[in-house]
Scaffold this active site. Structure first.
Site, mmCIF file in Angstrom:
data_model
loop_
_atom_site.group_PDB
_atom_site.id
_atom_site.type_symbol
_atom_site.label_atom_id
_atom_site.label_comp_id
_atom_site.label_asym_id
_atom_site.label_seq_id
_atom_site.Cartn_x
_atom_site.Cartn_y
_atom_site.Cartn_z
ATOM 1 N N CYS A 68 0.866 -1.176 -0.140
ATOM 2 C CA CYS A 68 -0.012 0.051 -0.134
ATOM 3 C C CYS A 68 0.836 1.276 0.036
ATOM 4 O O CYS A 68 0.477 2.284 -0.516
ATOM 5 C CB CYS A 68 -0.979 0.087 1.000
ATOM 6 S SG CYS A 68 -2.196 -1.143 1.015
ATOM 7 N N HIS A 71 -3.037 7.367 1.866
ATOM 8 C CA HIS A 71 -3.613 6.280 1.374
ATOM 9 C C HIS A 71 -4.920 5.913 1.900
ATOM 10 O O HIS A 71 -5.253 6.123 3.195
ATOM 11 C CB HIS A 71 -2.462 5.153 1.851
ATOM 12 C CG HIS A 71 -3.336 3.693 1.804
ATOM 13 N ND1 HIS A 71 -3.521 3.482 0.541
ATOM 14 C CD2 HIS A 71 -3.267 2.554 2.444
ATOM 15 C CE1 HIS A 71 -4.015 2.001 0.442
ATOM 16 N NE2 HIS A 71 -3.908 1.522 1.885
ATOM 17 N N ASN A 85 -9.959 0.293 -0.740
ATOM 18 C CA ASN A 85 -8.618 0.360 -0.491
ATOM 19 C C ASN A 85 -8.197 -0.319 -1.870
ATOM 20 O O ASN A 85 -8.150 -1.512 -2.156
ATOM 21 C CB ASN A 85 -8.106 -0.734 0.647
ATOM 22 C CG ASN A 85 -6.646 -0.500 0.910
ATOM 23 O OD1 ASN A 85 -5.899 -0.213 -0.150
ATOM 24 N ND2 ASN A 85 -6.070 -1.239 2.163
HETATM 25 N N1 ACO Z 1 -19.393 -7.657 8.010
HETATM 26 C C1 ACO Z 1 -19.904 -7.916 9.186
HETATM 27 N N2 ACO Z 1 -19.418 -8.399 10.203
HETATM 28 C C2 ACO Z 1 -18.034 -8.642 10.063
HETATM 29 C C3 ACO Z 1 -17.178 -8.149 8.906
HETATM 30 C C4 ACO Z 1 -18.137 -8.054 7.634
HETATM 31 N N3 ACO Z 1 -17.496 -7.678 6.447
HETATM 32 N N4 ACO Z 1 -15.961 -8.500 8.897
HETATM 33 C C5 ACO Z 1 -15.846 -9.084 10.088
HETATM 34 N N5 ACO Z 1 -16.951 -9.019 10.823
HETATM 35 C C6 ACO Z 1 -17.391 -9.150 12.418
HETATM 36 C C7 ACO Z 1 -16.107 -10.248 12.867
HETATM 37 O O1 ACO Z 1 -16.649 -11.642 12.754
HETATM 38 C C8 ACO Z 1 -16.462 -9.818 14.293
HETATM 39 O O2 ACO Z 1 -17.461 -10.551 14.850
HETATM 40 P P1 ACO Z 1 -17.506 -11.440 16.365
HETATM 41 O O3 ACO Z 1 -17.269 -10.231 17.246
HETATM 42 O O4 ACO Z 1 -18.739 -11.802 16.286
HETATM 43 O O5 ACO Z 1 -16.299 -12.166 16.138
HETATM 44 C C9 ACO Z 1 -16.797 -8.314 14.538
HETATM 45 O O6 ACO Z 1 -17.223 -8.050 13.178
HETATM 46 C C10 ACO Z 1 -15.739 -7.639 14.634
HETATM 47 O O7 ACO Z 1 -14.373 -7.891 13.872
HETATM 48 P P2 ACO Z 1 -13.060 -7.212 14.164
HETATM 49 O O8 ACO Z 1 -12.445 -7.760 13.085
HETATM 50 O O9 ACO Z 1 -12.635 -7.139 15.461
HETATM 51 O O10 ACO Z 1 -13.699 -5.984 13.449
HETATM 52 P P3 ACO Z 1 -12.876 -4.548 13.822
HETATM 53 O O11 ACO Z 1 -13.571 -3.417 14.642
HETATM 54 O O12 ACO Z 1 -11.491 -4.518 14.062
HETATM 55 O O13 ACO Z 1 -12.842 -3.874 12.110
HETATM 56 C C11 ACO Z 1 -11.515 -3.809 10.125
HETATM 57 C C12 ACO Z 1 -12.251 -4.801 11.142
HETATM 58 C C13 ACO Z 1 -12.496 -2.792 9.464
HETATM 59 C C14 ACO Z 1 -10.800 -4.721 9.242
HETATM 60 C C15 ACO Z 1 -10.391 -2.976 11.252
HETATM 61 O O14 ACO Z 1 -9.869 -3.909 11.857
HETATM 62 C C16 ACO Z 1 -9.718 -2.132 10.157
HETATM 63 O O15 ACO Z 1 -9.943 -1.323 9.376
HETATM 64 N N6 ACO Z 1 -8.371 -2.668 9.987
HETATM 65 C C17 ACO Z 1 -7.291 -1.848 9.546
HETATM 66 C C18 ACO Z 1 -7.088 -2.896 8.321
HETATM 67 C C19 ACO Z 1 -7.044 -2.230 6.984
HETATM 68 O O16 ACO Z 1 -7.520 -1.207 6.844
HETATM 69 N N7 ACO Z 1 -6.243 -2.671 6.401
HETATM 70 C C20 ACO Z 1 -6.209 -2.587 4.873
HETATM 71 C C21 ACO Z 1 -5.055 -3.077 4.310
HETATM 72 S S1 ACO Z 1 -3.548 -2.500 5.254
HETATM 73 C C22 ACO Z 1 -3.490 -0.792 4.652
HETATM 74 O O17 ACO Z 1 -3.939 -0.715 3.563
HETATM 75 C C23 ACO Z 1 -2.541 -0.060 5.518
#
Ligand code: ACO
Length: 329
Positions: A120, A256, A286
């Site tokens: 990224c 980004h 993304n």
């Molecule tokens: N739809 C519905 N529910 C979902 C989804 C979805 N698409 N994906 C995950 N869930 C659920 C999970 O199963 C979990 O359920 P549970 O509590 O019953 O187990 C719940 O949602 C919470 O999951 P988490 O992964 O803890 O959710 P979080 O609040 O951390 O959000 C996310 C997830 C959006 C990926 C977040 O962690 C994030 O934005 N991280 C940064 C990663 C990123 O942006 N990466 C991109 C690539 S890296 C880069 O470009 C820098």
């Protein structure tokens, strides 16, 4: 770290362009085949839709379209360019490079092209690399492209990752100008970092020398989130310090586009006003190395980014890699 004052040349942005796949997939579309919801995706990420490349839209085709648009914006032809750098983690093939395919598509049989992989952060790394080539005097004009088809890398049954990504390409043309000609414009400073200890947090589980397959993207989302804001703001602060500028001097902050919450937290930590933040994650999701040039393209086309503006680009991604550049547009 590079400084405009070190040499007699600066790398000035003279064109910007983009190309998106035709097909748009909304959150509601994903809801039909995945246990997810528009509300969950928007609230956690700010993403509302993403473009997804068709079989006839490989990375090189998107990159070529963006390169042609950037050349048209600059009023230049492929003959005027002697360097093509493509930031991508999703090349058409393991080799040859996407850059050489774009060269061929442009009808360029002169100059040189190569791909650069910093996930990224790839576009920031590519701008820094092109800037060094141009300021050394070895090349006159560079096409710097970010082009990706991350839809080909995600596991479409894994809702925790597949909803986050999209496909697209953006490009800028950088031109070596004397300091008299540039009049303060150009890439002012670039700051690149990487730390391979974070591999397991964001990686693809395949590759030519291990599984002999492409593999799929694996991510510990919370872990990535935990590191993203600190890393992105550290290099942005380095860029301010190196140029004696601060967040108030900035006209546009073009980070980004991974996640709205990461972007807003980074802007807040840096003291950048929300009105100066260019956000396109809602439209493109993304797109990895393509996200910054796509956002630059949108903000240039709608009249926000103008000649003379101070623009900060910054990114963080797999590796981890992270970097920032300050550009006087
Ligand atoms: N739809 C519905 N529910 C979902 C989804 C979805 N698409 N994906 C995950 N869930 C659920 C999970 O199963 C979990 O359920 P549970 O509590 O019953 O187990 C719940 O949602 C919470 O999951 P988490 O992964 O803890 O959710 P979080 O609040 O951390 O959000 C996310 C997830 C959006 C990926 C977040 O962690 C994030 O934005 N991280 C940064 C990663 C990123 O942006 N990466 C991109 C690539 S890296 C880069 O470009 C820098």
């Amino acid at each position: 770290m590079t400084h405009l004052t070190e040499g007699g040349l600066s790398s000035v942005v003279v064109g910007v362009g983009s190309r998106l796949p035709k097909r748009i997939v909304s959150n509601a579309d994903l809801q039909k085949s995945l246990d997810t919801s528009d509300e969950w995706i928007v609230q956690r990420t700010g993403i509302r839709q993403r473009h997804v490349a068709g079989e006839d839209e490989p990375t090189s085709k998107l990159g070529l379209g963006a390169a042609q648009a950037a050349l048209a914006d600059a009023g230049l032809s492929p003959d005027d360019v002697d360097l093509v750098i493509v930031a991508t983690s999703t090349p058409d093939h393991t080799f040859p490079s996407v850059a050489t395919q774009i060269q061929a598509g442009l009808g360029m049989t002169h100059g040189a092209g190569f791909d650069l992989q910093a996930v990224c952060s790839g576009f920031v790394f590519a701008v820094a690399t092109a800037d060094k080539f141009l300021r050394s005097g070895s090349h006159r004009r560079a096409l710097v492209v970010g082009a990706e088809t991350f839809s080909r890398l995600v596991d479409w049954t894994d809702r925790s990752t597949c909803v986050l990504f999209g496909d697209g390409a953006g490009a800028i043309v950088l031109e070596a100008q004397s300091r008299e000609q540039a009049q303060g414009r150009g890439v002012l400073t670039t700051h690149l970092r990487s730390d391979g200890r974070h591999r397991e947090k964001l990686y693809v589980d395949g590759g030519p020398s291990t599984t002999r397959t492409t593999g799929v993207l694996r991510m510990a989302g919370r872990e990535v989130f935990r590191h993203a804001v600190g890393m992105a703001t550290d290099v942005a602060e380095d860029a301010f310090a190196a140029t004696g500028t601060n967040a108030e001097d900035l006209d546009w902050f073009v980070p980004h586009q991974a996640n709205r919450r990461i972007i807003e937290a980074s802007a807040e930590k840096l003291g950048v006003a929300p009105s100066k933040v260019v956000l396109t994650v809602d439209l493109h999701a993304n797109t990895s190395a393509a996200s910054i040039p796509l956002a630059l393209s949108v903000a240039k086309a709608d009249g926000r980014i103008k000649r003379g503006d101070l623009v900060m680009i910054e990114a963080m991604g797999g590796g981890f890699t992270w970097g920032a550049a300050l550009i006087r547009w």
